[in-house]
Structure formats: structure tokens, C-alpha cells
Design a protein around this motif. Sequence first.
Motif, mmCIF file in Angstrom:
data_model
loop_
_atom_site.group_PDB
_atom_site.id
_atom_site.type_symbol
_atom_site.label_atom_id
_atom_site.label_comp_id
_atom_site.label_asym_id
_atom_site.label_seq_id
_atom_site.Cartn_x
_atom_site.Cartn_y
_atom_site.Cartn_z
ATOM 1 N N LEU A 52 0.784 -1.095 -0.027
ATOM 2 C CA LEU A 52 -0.196 -0.051 -0.093
ATOM 3 C C LEU A 52 0.741 1.278 0.164
ATOM 4 O O LEU A 52 1.898 1.369 0.595
ATOM 5 C CB LEU A 52 -1.135 -0.022 1.319
ATOM 6 C CG LEU A 52 -1.940 -1.086 1.454
ATOM 7 C CD1 LEU A 52 -2.564 -0.921 2.868
ATOM 8 C CD2 LEU A 52 -2.719 -1.139 0.240
ATOM 9 N N GLY A 57 -2.776 5.194 0.905
ATOM 10 C CA GLY A 57 -3.577 3.748 1.186
ATOM 11 C C GLY A 57 -3.803 3.138 -0.007
ATOM 12 O O GLY A 57 -4.662 2.153 -0.038
ATOM 13 N N GLN A 58 -3.564 3.563 -1.297
ATOM 14 C CA GLN A 58 -3.952 2.899 -2.608
ATOM 15 C C GLN A 58 -3.038 1.887 -2.749
ATOM 16 O O GLN A 58 -1.797 1.664 -2.279
ATOM 17 C CB GLN A 58 -3.716 4.007 -3.652
ATOM 18 C CG GLN A 58 -4.757 4.847 -3.637
ATOM 19 C CD GLN A 58 -6.206 4.442 -3.832
ATOM 20 O OE1 GLN A 58 -6.369 3.782 -4.768
ATOM 21 N NE2 GLN A 58 -7.030 4.854 -2.965
ATOM 22 N N PRO A 59 -3.515 0.706 -3.509
ATOM 23 C CA PRO A 59 -2.619 -0.528 -3.551
ATOM 24 C C PRO A 59 -1.546 -0.149 -4.667
ATOM 25 O O PRO A 59 -1.745 0.495 -5.684
ATOM 26 C CB PRO A 59 -3.734 -1.568 -4.183
ATOM 27 C CG PRO A 59 -4.689 -0.793 -4.799
ATOM 28 C CD PRO A 59 -4.631 0.523 -3.882
ATOM 29 N N ASN A 89 -1.121 -5.468 3.311
ATOM 30 C CA ASN A 89 -1.479 -4.334 4.220
ATOM 31 C C ASN A 89 -0.671 -3.533 4.697
ATOM 32 O O ASN A 89 -1.064 -2.678 5.721
ATOM 33 C CB ASN A 89 -2.431 -5.154 5.306
ATOM 34 C CG ASN A 89 -3.432 -6.087 4.848
ATOM 35 O OD1 ASN A 89 -4.363 -5.657 3.897
ATOM 36 N ND2 ASN A 89 -3.442 -7.224 5.448
#
Length: 155
Positions: A52, A57-59, A89
Amino acid sequence: MTNTSPYRHVTLLGQHAKQPMSPEDAVLERVANPATGKHYIVRLVCPEFTSLCPLTGQPDFAHVVIDYVPNHWLVESKSFKLLLGSYRNHGCFHEACTMEIAAKLVGLMDPIWLRIGSYWYPRGGIPIDVFWQSNAPPADLWVPAQDVPPYRGRG
């Protein structure tokens, strides 16, 4: 496995193991090199590595290739898979993920030589590739190319 097995210290192989929630929680294990004294390459490939972005928080997605020449130890593959999965995560920039993985492997195995290439898919239009090696490979070693093509978009 019996108590006299050379693998008695391996705790994850052969049983159910939960996916660690973070790289800090992951247990990386090693097994003895069956050909100590010979120079050969072990290649580990993860074409679907995910982590992430620590800010959004974007993959992020990468194709990771690790080559190493073992000394006395090999990384135990199940523990390695669980380590890589623990990044799903975990907020970490591309460069930090790459160097953390390399540092964990070098610290665990003390290989004769290790290199890592992480080929990140673009976000914001810019792919980022990160490369590192511990030192020069042994002179008598055949080192294959990693053969991950550069990102070309739609062609």
C-alpha cells in the motif's frame, strides 16, 4: 519430522500458518544449503507482489525477482511467501519495500551474493523499478538476466 531431523527448527512448513498482518509480524525461516561450497543461483519470483502507498493507502503492484548465491543457508519458501503476503496491508514506498525485503534475506542467510529487482506498475503514469545487489557476483557464476520487460503501457 523427528527431533533429529535437520528441519526441526522450521516451524511453518507442513502445517497451517496464518498470514502475518505486517512484515514485522512475519517469521522468516531458513534451511541448510545442501550444496555448500558450490556457486549456484536460487531465483525467487513474485509476479503479483502488492503493498500500500503509505500516504494514500492505494494499492501498489510489482513483479519482484530475487537471485542469490547461498552460503550455508537457503530461505524456507513458505515463510518467504508469508513474508511477501504480509506487505499487502503494509504502507511502504516502493524503494523501502524492496530494500526491506533484501535486508531481511541478507540478515537471515548471509548469502554470498544477492540481487533484487522490483518492477512496479505505474500509478500516476510513472512506473518505478528498484534494483540492488549486495556485492559483485562470483566470477565463475552464470547470472541469467531477470527478463522483466520495461513497462510500455498500451503499446
